[in-house]
Design an enzyme around this catalytic site. Structure first.
Site, PDB file in Angstrom:
ATOM      1  N   HIS A  83       0.914  -1.164  -0.111  1.00 48.85           N
ATOM      2  CA  HIS A  83       0.471  -0.125   0.357  1.00 48.85           C
ATOM      3  C   HIS A  83       0.820   1.011  -0.203  1.00 48.85           C
ATOM      4  CE1 HIS A  83      -3.401  -3.012   0.602  1.00 48.85           C
ATOM      5  NE2 HIS A  83      -2.772  -3.589   1.890  1.00 48.85           N
ATOM      6  N   CYS A  84       1.654   1.470  -0.753  1.00 49.96           N
ATOM      7  CA  CYS A  84       2.596   2.588  -0.861  1.00 49.96           C
ATOM      8  C   CYS A  84       2.588   3.622  -2.553  1.00 49.96           C
ATOM      9  CB  CYS A  84       3.523   1.835  -1.487  1.00 49.96           C
ATOM     10  SG  CYS A  84       5.104   3.146  -1.286  1.00 49.96           S
ATOM     11  N   GLY A  85       2.966   4.300  -2.709  1.00 48.39           N
ATOM     12  CA  GLY A  85       2.287   5.328  -3.958  1.00 48.39           C
ATOM     13  C   GLY A  85       3.631   4.306  -5.060  1.00 48.39           C
TER      14      GLY A  85
END
Length: 200
Positions: free
Chosen positions: A81-83
């Site tokens: 869940h990271c850019g």
């Protein structure tokens, strides 16, 4: 008398010829029995990669030594869940493009930056279902701090610990860490691909 001597000479010649053939055969057998030299053996892995670790969301173990021996390796700390999570696509592209030439891509999920999924099932779903990842993925590990995994302890000493998710470390076939790239370097960038070609 002369005929007898001639016969004996022929017999001696035949005997010597038979002995020569036997000797040649023995030499051949000995040459075949010579132990395999080091150059014919499977390449050994680097000591810092001589670890086994559980595969992501699986009971199977990844023997990092067997997976990386004699190959170039790209090691990446990942997060679900990271850019930068879409970089999974680029990493998979690298694995497919260079895998046949001797590159191994290994993802190490980590929650050290608080952006990993809560459980391995979700992590596996994100990388495999959402992004089609087929390269090696391990169980989540620590990539920095007191509980850092030995692989990342070595990488940290060599090039510095990751400062964010999707930090990339390029390792040559001899196990030397030759370069590292931040999360801002796309897996498909010309810079990274050029470096990979150099170590293959």
């Amino acid at each position: 008398m002369t005929r007898t001597l001639t016969l004996q000479a022929h017999q001696r010649f035949a005997l010597l010829r038979a002995l020569a053939i036997l000797l040649a055969g023995s030499v051949l057998l000995l040459s075949l029995a010579v132990p395999v030299t080091a150059s014919d053996e499977s390449p050994a892995c680097s000591s810092w990669l001589n670890h086994s670790i559980k595969a992501l969301h699986s009971n199977e173990q990844i023997n990092l030594c067997e997976a990386t021996a004699g190959k170039a390796v790209l090691i990446v700390n990942t997060a679900s869940h990271c850019g930068f999570t879409p970089q999974f696509e680029g990493l998979e592209e690298l694995a497919k493009e260079f895998g046949g030439q001797g590159l191994v891509v290994i993802g190490f999920p980590s929650n050290d930056f608080n952006q990993e999924a809560a459980d391995e099932a979700e992590t596996a779903k994100v990388c495999r279902y959402n992004y089609g990842v087929t390269f090696l993925m391990t169980t989540p590990v620590h990539v920095k701090g007191d509980e850092v995994h030995p692989v990342f302890a070595h990488l940290g000493e060599a090039e510095g610990a990751p400062k964010w998710n999707f930090h990339k470390y390029l390792v040559d076939r001899q196990g030397n860490v030759v370069e590292h790239y931040s999360n801002f370097t796309s897996p498909t960038s010309w810079r990274l691909k050029r470096a990979i070609r150099k170590v293959l």
